[in-house]
Design a protein around this motif. Structure first.
Motif, PDB file in Angstrom:
ATOM      1  N   THR A  76     -10.248  14.659  -3.398  1.00  0.00           N
ATOM      2  CA  THR A  76     -10.722  15.512  -2.472  1.00  0.00           C
ATOM      3  C   THR A  76     -11.734  14.691  -1.315  1.00  0.00           C
ATOM      4  O   THR A  76     -11.675  14.894  -0.182  1.00  0.00           O
ATOM      5  CB  THR A  76     -11.389  16.840  -2.735  1.00  0.00           C
ATOM      6  N   ASP A  77     -12.801  14.137  -2.109  1.00  0.00           N
ATOM      7  CA  ASP A  77     -13.700  13.234  -1.295  1.00  0.00           C
ATOM      8  C   ASP A  77     -13.126  12.258  -0.395  1.00  0.00           C
ATOM      9  O   ASP A  77     -13.529  11.974   0.793  1.00  0.00           O
ATOM     10  CB  ASP A  77     -14.729  12.780  -2.270  1.00  0.00           C
ATOM     11  N   THR A  78     -12.182  11.523  -1.090  1.00  0.00           N
ATOM     12  CA  THR A  78     -11.494  10.372   0.056  1.00  0.00           C
ATOM     13  C   THR A  78     -10.792  11.077   0.963  1.00  0.00           C
ATOM     14  O   THR A  78     -10.451  10.522   2.108  1.00  0.00           O
ATOM     15  CB  THR A  78     -10.511   9.495  -1.134  1.00  0.00           C
ATOM     16  N   LEU A  79     -10.101  12.241   0.484  1.00  0.00           N
ATOM     17  CA  LEU A  79      -9.224  12.898   1.755  1.00  0.00           C
ATOM     18  C   LEU A  79     -10.114  13.384   2.937  1.00  0.00           C
ATOM     19  O   LEU A  79      -9.846  13.048   3.958  1.00  0.00           O
ATOM     20  CB  LEU A  79      -8.307  13.910   0.939  1.00  0.00           C
ATOM     21  N   GLU A  80     -11.236  13.863   2.556  1.00  0.00           N
ATOM     22  CA  GLU A  80     -12.111  14.382   3.712  1.00  0.00           C
ATOM     23  C   GLU A  80     -12.737  13.037   4.390  1.00  0.00           C
ATOM     24  O   GLU A  80     -12.934  13.263   5.570  1.00  0.00           O
ATOM     25  CB  GLU A  80     -13.313  15.284   2.973  1.00  0.00           C
ATOM     26  N   THR A  81     -12.970  12.069   3.713  1.00  0.00           N
ATOM     27  CA  THR A  81     -13.489  10.732   4.524  1.00  0.00           C
ATOM     28  C   THR A  81     -12.402  10.171   5.324  1.00  0.00           C
ATOM     29  O   THR A  81     -12.543   9.935   6.444  1.00  0.00           O
ATOM     30  CB  THR A  81     -13.921   9.816   3.388  1.00  0.00           C
ATOM     31  N   ALA A  82     -11.124  10.052   4.612  1.00  0.00           N
ATOM     32  CA  ALA A  82     -10.005   9.625   5.571  1.00  0.00           C
ATOM     33  C   ALA A  82      -9.894  10.490   6.685  1.00  0.00           C
ATOM     34  O   ALA A  82      -9.351  10.045   7.824  1.00  0.00           O
ATOM     35  CB  ALA A  82      -8.685   9.503   4.623  1.00  0.00           C
ATOM     36  N   ASP A  83      -9.826  11.867   6.708  1.00  0.00           N
ATOM     37  CA  ASP A  83      -9.698  12.765   7.658  1.00  0.00           C
ATOM     38  C   ASP A  83     -10.923  12.387   8.722  1.00  0.00           C
ATOM     39  O   ASP A  83     -10.370  12.356  10.033  1.00  0.00           O
ATOM     40  CB  ASP A  83      -9.688  14.314   7.392  1.00  0.00           C
ATOM     41  N   VAL A  89      -4.681  13.117   8.043  1.00  0.00           N
ATOM     42  CA  VAL A  89      -4.883  14.548   8.377  1.00  0.00           C
ATOM     43  C   VAL A  89      -5.107  15.243   7.247  1.00  0.00           C
ATOM     44  O   VAL A  89      -4.022  15.432   6.351  1.00  0.00           O
ATOM     45  CB  VAL A  89      -4.109  14.989   9.440  1.00  0.00           C
ATOM     46  N   PHE A  90      -6.179  15.744   6.861  1.00  0.00           N
ATOM     47  CA  PHE A  90      -6.575  16.719   5.921  1.00  0.00           C
ATOM     48  C   PHE A  90      -7.102  17.944   6.269  1.00  0.00           C
ATOM     49  O   PHE A  90      -8.492  17.989   6.726  1.00  0.00           O
ATOM     50  CB  PHE A  90      -7.232  15.925   4.795  1.00  0.00           C
ATOM     51  N   ALA A  91      -6.488  18.941   6.119  1.00  0.00           N
ATOM     52  CA  ALA A  91      -6.990  20.531   6.708  1.00  0.00           C
ATOM     53  C   ALA A  91      -7.703  21.179   5.680  1.00  0.00           C
ATOM     54  O   ALA A  91      -8.293  22.075   5.973  1.00  0.00           O
ATOM     55  CB  ALA A  91      -5.919  21.279   7.384  1.00  0.00           C
ATOM     56  N   GLY A  92      -7.999  20.532   4.646  1.00  0.00           N
ATOM     57  CA  GLY A  92      -8.682  21.066   3.599  1.00  0.00           C
ATOM     58  C   GLY A  92      -8.009  21.677   2.285  1.00  0.00           C
ATOM     59  O   GLY A  92      -6.664  21.875   2.613  1.00  0.00           O
ATOM     60  N   ILE A  93      -8.361  21.926   1.346  1.00  0.00           N
ATOM     61  CA  ILE A  93      -7.654  22.393   0.093  1.00  0.00           C
ATOM     62  C   ILE A  93      -6.948  23.805   0.426  1.00  0.00           C
ATOM     63  O   ILE A  93      -5.777  23.982  -0.138  1.00  0.00           O
ATOM     64  CB  ILE A  93      -8.690  22.381  -1.242  1.00  0.00           C
ATOM     65  N   ASP A  94      -7.705  24.646   1.019  1.00  0.00           N
ATOM     66  CA  ASP A  94      -7.110  25.899   1.191  1.00  0.00           C
ATOM     67  C   ASP A  94      -5.995  25.977   2.169  1.00  0.00           C
ATOM     68  O   ASP A  94      -5.337  26.990   2.215  1.00  0.00           O
ATOM     69  CB  ASP A  94      -8.287  26.878   1.836  1.00  0.00           C
ATOM     70  N   ALA A  95      -5.647  24.876   2.972  1.00  0.00           N
ATOM     71  CA  ALA A  95      -4.424  24.875   3.884  1.00  0.00           C
ATOM     72  C   ALA A  95      -3.106  24.709   2.985  1.00  0.00           C
ATOM     73  O   ALA A  95      -1.895  24.639   3.653  1.00  0.00           O
ATOM     74  CB  ALA A  95      -4.700  23.637   5.107  1.00  0.00           C
ATOM     75  N   ALA A  97      -0.685  25.399  -0.479  1.00  0.00           N
ATOM     76  CA  ALA A  97      -0.144  26.317  -1.328  1.00  0.00           C
ATOM     77  C   ALA A  97      -0.700  25.826  -2.841  1.00  0.00           C
ATOM     78  O   ALA A  97      -0.973  26.889  -3.744  1.00  0.00           O
ATOM     79  CB  ALA A  97       1.334  26.497  -1.403  1.00  0.00           C
ATOM     80  N   SER A  98      -0.812  24.674  -3.198  1.00  0.00           N
ATOM     81  CA  SER A  98      -1.348  24.065  -4.215  1.00  0.00           C
ATOM     82  C   SER A  98      -1.945  22.790  -4.222  1.00  0.00           C
ATOM     83  O   SER A  98      -1.535  22.094  -2.953  1.00  0.00           O
ATOM     84  CB  SER A  98      -0.071  24.104  -5.286  1.00  0.00           C
ATOM     85  N   PHE A  99      -2.831  22.374  -5.022  1.00  0.00           N
ATOM     86  CA  PHE A  99      -3.300  20.920  -5.077  1.00  0.00           C
ATOM     87  C   PHE A  99      -2.247  19.973  -5.324  1.00  0.00           C
ATOM     88  O   PHE A  99      -2.394  19.028  -5.003  1.00  0.00           O
ATOM     89  CB  PHE A  99      -4.571  20.782  -6.149  1.00  0.00           C
ATOM     90  N   ARG A 100      -1.188  20.303  -6.005  1.00  0.00           N
ATOM     91  CA  ARG A 100      -0.163  19.488  -6.194  1.00  0.00           C
ATOM     92  C   ARG A 100       0.531  19.033  -5.156  1.00  0.00           C
ATOM     93  O   ARG A 100       0.891  17.740  -4.828  1.00  0.00           O
ATOM     94  CB  ARG A 100       0.860  19.960  -7.152  1.00  0.00           C
ATOM     95  N   ASP A 101       0.604  19.989  -3.994  1.00  0.00           N
ATOM     96  CA  ASP A 101       1.182  19.584  -2.617  1.00  0.00           C
ATOM     97  C   ASP A 101       0.316  18.684  -2.029  1.00  0.00           C
ATOM     98  O   ASP A 101       0.874  17.738  -1.289  1.00  0.00           O
ATOM     99  CB  ASP A 101       1.361  20.877  -1.795  1.00  0.00           C
ATOM    100  N   ILE A 102      -1.066  18.670  -2.082  1.00  0.00           N
ATOM    101  CA  ILE A 102      -1.973  17.938  -1.543  1.00  0.00           C
ATOM    102  C   ILE A 102      -1.749  16.379  -2.068  1.00  0.00           C
ATOM    103  O   ILE A 102      -1.588  15.539  -1.332  1.00  0.00           O
ATOM    104  CB  ILE A 102      -3.505  18.177  -1.767  1.00  0.00           C
ATOM    105  N   VAL A 103      -1.711  16.240  -3.476  1.00  0.00           N
ATOM    106  CA  VAL A 103      -1.277  15.172  -4.238  1.00  0.00           C
ATOM    107  C   VAL A 103      -0.099  14.485  -3.592  1.00  0.00           C
ATOM    108  O   VAL A 103      -0.131  13.252  -3.141  1.00  0.00           O
ATOM    109  CB  VAL A 103      -1.484  15.338  -5.644  1.00  0.00           C
ATOM    110  N   THR A 104       1.008  15.127  -3.511  1.00  0.00           N
ATOM    111  CA  THR A 104       2.159  14.618  -3.341  1.00  0.00           C
ATOM    112  C   THR A 104       2.579  14.241  -2.063  1.00  0.00           C
ATOM    113  O   THR A 104       2.988  13.407  -1.472  1.00  0.00           O
ATOM    114  CB  THR A 104       3.587  15.285  -3.885  1.00  0.00           C
ATOM    115  N   GLU A 105       1.897  15.327  -0.956  1.00  0.00           N
ATOM    116  CA  GLU A 105       2.325  15.048   0.230  1.00  0.00           C
ATOM    117  C   GLU A 105       1.167  14.070   1.157  1.00  0.00           C
ATOM    118  O   GLU A 105       1.638  13.479   2.074  1.00  0.00           O
ATOM    119  CB  GLU A 105       2.195  16.232   1.036  1.00  0.00           C
ATOM    120  N   ILE A 106       0.030  14.204   0.623  1.00  0.00           N
ATOM    121  CA  ILE A 106      -0.960  13.409   1.415  1.00  0.00           C
ATOM    122  C   ILE A 106      -1.511  12.406   0.434  1.00  0.00           C
ATOM    123  O   ILE A 106      -1.760  11.002   0.750  1.00  0.00           O
ATOM    124  CB  ILE A 106      -2.523  14.098   2.042  1.00  0.00           C
ATOM    125  N   TRP A 107      -2.167  12.407  -0.706  1.00  0.00           N
ATOM    126  CA  TRP A 107      -2.980  11.668  -1.593  1.00  0.00           C
ATOM    127  C   TRP A 107      -1.877  10.644  -1.938  1.00  0.00           C
ATOM    128  O   TRP A 107      -2.384   9.251  -1.889  1.00  0.00           O
ATOM    129  CB  TRP A 107      -3.355  12.373  -2.916  1.00  0.00           C
TER     130      TRP A 107
END
Length: 147
Positions: A76-83, A89-95, A97-107
């Motif tokens: 999360t810290d790296t994604l916020e810094t990258a944004d 582009v990282f709109a935040g965790i709440d954007a 459906a799941s953290f798994r989606d963040i991991v697979t789609e962005i991380w």
């Protein structure tokens, strides 16, 4: 209790120690010291890479949780810094459906690109971890603990 506590604040309830033997052996918590000793004498299980984020996480369920929590914070810290620097582009965790989606789609794409950049510069991988299928589920659980 502290001298500055507001009037009427009840003292904390005493902690009741857990019984040494669980009535449900299948749910018994592994002995932490025994698991540390086992880990350092035998090493991680042969198939650790299929279920854990690191060899250290294989030591005990507490360490699996701690390693997962640490990686949640790294990600999360790296994604916020990258944004902030326009690398992702990282709109935040709440954007999501799941953290798994963040991991697979962005991380995963971002960390792979950063690893390749580091390799291009003759450096070690930025994020030298492989996330087997159970790990994003563990990260999803950790993310669910946020207030």
């Amino acid at each position: 209790m502290v001298a500055t506590d507001p009037p009427g604040l009840d003292p904390p309830h005493p902690v009741t120690p857990r019984p040494s033997a669980s009535p449900h052996p299948e749910c018994a918590e592994p002995d932490y010291q025994a698991e540390i000793d086992r880990h350092y004498s035998e090493g991680p299980p042969a198939d650790w890479q299929a279920r854990y984020i690191s060899t250290y996480a294989t030591m005990h369920p507490y360490e699996d949780f701690a390693e997962t929590w640490a990686h949640f914070l790294h990600i999360t810290d790296t994604l916020e810094t990258a944004d902030q620097y326009g690398l992702a582009v990282f709109a935040g965790i709440d954007a999501f459906a799941s953290f798994r989606d963040i991991v697979t789609e962005i991380w995963m794409p971002l960390s792979t690109a950063l690893n390749m950049i580091n390799r291009s510069m003759g450096k070690s991988d930025f994020y030298p971890f492989v996330l087997p299928d159970p790990v994003p589920d563990k990260l999803d659980f950790v993310a669910s603990l946020r207030p």
